[in-house]
Each structure stands twice: as structure tokens, then as C-alpha cells.
Design an enzyme around this catalytic site. Sequence first.
Site, PDB file in Angstrom:
ATOM      1  N   ARG A   1      -0.674   1.556  -4.075  1.00 45.62           N
ATOM      2  CA  ARG A   1       0.406   1.713  -5.039  1.00 45.62           C
ATOM      3  C   ARG A   1      -0.158   1.643  -6.456  1.00 45.62           C
ATOM      4  NH1 ARG A   1       2.062  -2.100  -1.181  1.00 45.62           N
ATOM      5  NH2 ARG A   1       3.825  -1.450   0.123  1.00 45.62           N
TER       6      ARG A   1
ATOM      7  N   LYS B   1       2.923  -6.143  -2.095  1.00 43.75           N
ATOM      8  CA  LYS B   1       4.158  -6.878  -2.348  1.00 43.75           C
ATOM      9  C   LYS B   1       4.068  -8.273  -1.746  1.00 43.75           C
ATOM     10  CE  LYS B   1       6.843  -2.600  -2.377  1.00 43.75           C
ATOM     11  NZ  LYS B   1       7.943  -1.835  -1.753  1.00 43.75           N
TER      12      LYS B   1
ATOM     13  N   ARG C   1      -0.219   8.580  -2.960  1.00 41.42           N
ATOM     14  CA  ARG C   1      -0.070   7.657  -1.826  1.00 41.42           C
ATOM     15  C   ARG C   1       0.519   8.393  -0.617  1.00 41.42           C
ATOM     16  NH1 ARG C   1       0.580   2.173  -0.403  1.00 41.42           N
ATOM     17  NH2 ARG C   1       2.538   1.615   0.622  1.00 41.42           N
TER      18      ARG C   1
ATOM     19  N   HIS D   1       2.554  -1.445   4.739  1.00 43.48           N
ATOM     20  CA  HIS D   1       3.974  -1.411   5.081  1.00 43.48           C
ATOM     21  C   HIS D   1       4.326  -2.590   5.987  1.00 43.48           C
ATOM     22  CE1 HIS D   1       4.355   3.211   4.335  1.00 43.48           C
ATOM     23  NE2 HIS D   1       4.525   2.495   3.237  1.00 43.48           N
TER      24      HIS D   1
ATOM     25  N   TYR E   1       6.149   9.710   7.406  1.00 41.32           N
ATOM     26  CA  TYR E   1       5.081  10.684   7.200  1.00 41.32           C
ATOM     27  C   TYR E   1       4.896  11.594   8.412  1.00 41.32           C
ATOM     28  CZ  TYR E   1       4.114   7.741   3.230  1.00 41.32           C
ATOM     29  OH  TYR E   1       4.238   7.039   2.060  1.00 41.32           O
TER      30      TYR E   1
END
Length: 323
Positions: free
Chosen positions: A151, A175, A256, A279, A288
Site C-alpha cells: 500500500r 493495518k 497493488r 489481507h 482478483y
Amino acid sequence: MSFAELNSDIAAFRHYLQSERGMSDNTVQAYGRDLDRFVRWCGLVRFTEYTTPTLKDLGRYLAFLHDEQLAAPSVARHLVSLKMFYRFLRLEERADAAAVDLLGSPKLWERIPQVLPPHAVEELLNAPQPGDRFFLRDRAILETMYATGCRASEVVGLKIADVYLDAGFLRAFGKGKKQRVVPLGRPAIAAIRAYLGEGATTGGRQSPGSSPDEASPNLFTSKTGRPLTRIFLWALVKKYCKRAGLPAKVSPHTLRHSFATHVLAGGADLRTVQEMLGHASIQTTQHYTHVDRDRLKAIHRQFHPRGGRPTDPPPPDGTAKAG
């Protein structure tokens, strides 16, 4: 439309919430903060047709919110604020009902990510030229983004200590400060080595101080030796997309998406890609699989008894004639 008009509309919206809807100051300020982020995105991507947004436009804004590392409830709140704003614009006959309907569409949440084909990625990676002042840094940034699928916030937050060039990987902090290890390819390693090994006068890494103690620990720094920001990264990608003749809607998140799609196309399994992208849920990674249609068709042709092209000869066992 102009950005002055957008700011004027938002000021009128805030007045409407307070005067006609009787909302509290805190609530009005919360809506205003959410819409300030929308204004910032509009200025960043030069989006002026805000009264007639398309699903693709709103999808780009959603990608921007994800790049900002907002939690899912925060993203949902931003979209609610935007929907309220467009309801106001409809009342004022500044926008039609389509914009409000789009914001209520589940397709906005399940959109297919925008992906660049490999040749377009190559054009973007080759866009920084030796004549550019920060050629080595910019090339290293683009190579790192595509090589790792990190990211924007993860790239600007990279420290020199997080990069292991001899071993060929880096540590990314996603995150919730979750750490993961992501491999680096040879081109990215070479680009980072060149960036770290050359001085500021040749576009290499700069430090604000003259002693090692004063040097920034961040891998990628500005012309003054300070850490970069996500907004700077957006502008950098836009700059080189324009030079490469690529669509203006390409963003750091596009690299990304392209990384994930191209790795899947090369034969990687979903769990591996999920781990590299950081993820929390594999359902996010599964988006994807909807992008790489060519790979799905090839798998179908290879493994399904009736998967051959119309021009392909029937299998020798006659299964093509079976009914």
C-alpha cells in the site's frame, strides 16, 4: 465545474444540516471532515465533474479511502456523508438522482479492481529518466510498489532497516501495525541499491543532516531528507503516468492491484497472494480472480472436456461428440 463551486456547495450543505435539519455542531463537523477528504481527492486527481459522477469515479474515491488506511466503518461513514451531500445537491437541482443511486449500489463495494497490463506497467516503471532530478528515488519507489504490492502508506513508511537486499525481501507494516515479509524482485533490488548507493546530486537518497545520527531512518525521503507522504506518492504516480501516456485514473493502488493480478496469472495460489498483500480475509483477495479472465479461460480450455476452442480438433476418445 470548479473546485470553488465544490467548496461552495459543501458550505451550503453544512448550513443546510445545521439550519434546516437541526443537527448538532459535532455532527455537522463530522460530515464536514469526511467531505474535506473528498475535496482533497478531487483536487489530487483533478476531478471536477462532481455533480455527475460515474460508478468508476466513485470506485476511484473508494480506492483512495483504502489507501488512506481507513477502517471499514470509517470508509462506510465517508460514503454515507457523500450520499447525504448528493441528496442535498439533488434537492438543490445541482445533481440528479443517479449520483445518490450509485452511492447506494452494492456494486461500488464489489467493484473489480482496475489493473494495468504488463506492458503498461513497464512503461510506467521506465517513465523516470536519468535527466530527472530524483530519477533514482522515483524509479526505486515505482519498482518497489510493483514488486511488492504494498500500500502507499506502507511504502512511505518503509525504513532502511526494513529492507534486506541481500536476502531479497522487505518487512511491511500494514493495518494495525501487522508485520509481513514480502519478496523483492531483482529489478527492485537493483533500483534500491542504486538509489542508496548514489549521492543526492545524482538523484540518490538525501538526508537532512550531515551526521549519521541526524539522518532519517526512512528509506524514501524528500528533497529535504524528510519522510514522504501518501499524497506525495499519489502525485508522483500521476506525474509518471502522464509522461507514459497512461490513464489519469491510475493511482498507487492500481500498482497493488496489478501486482496481485499478475502474480495470480503467473500461477500463484490465493493464500500466497493473500499473505503478500496483507489481507485479513481471503474474500478480499478473491476479487482478483475476477480480473484475470484470460487465465480462467486457459484453465478451462486445458482441463474441461469441452473446453477447447471451436477450431480445436476433438479429443481422440470422442468425448467432444458425447451428449
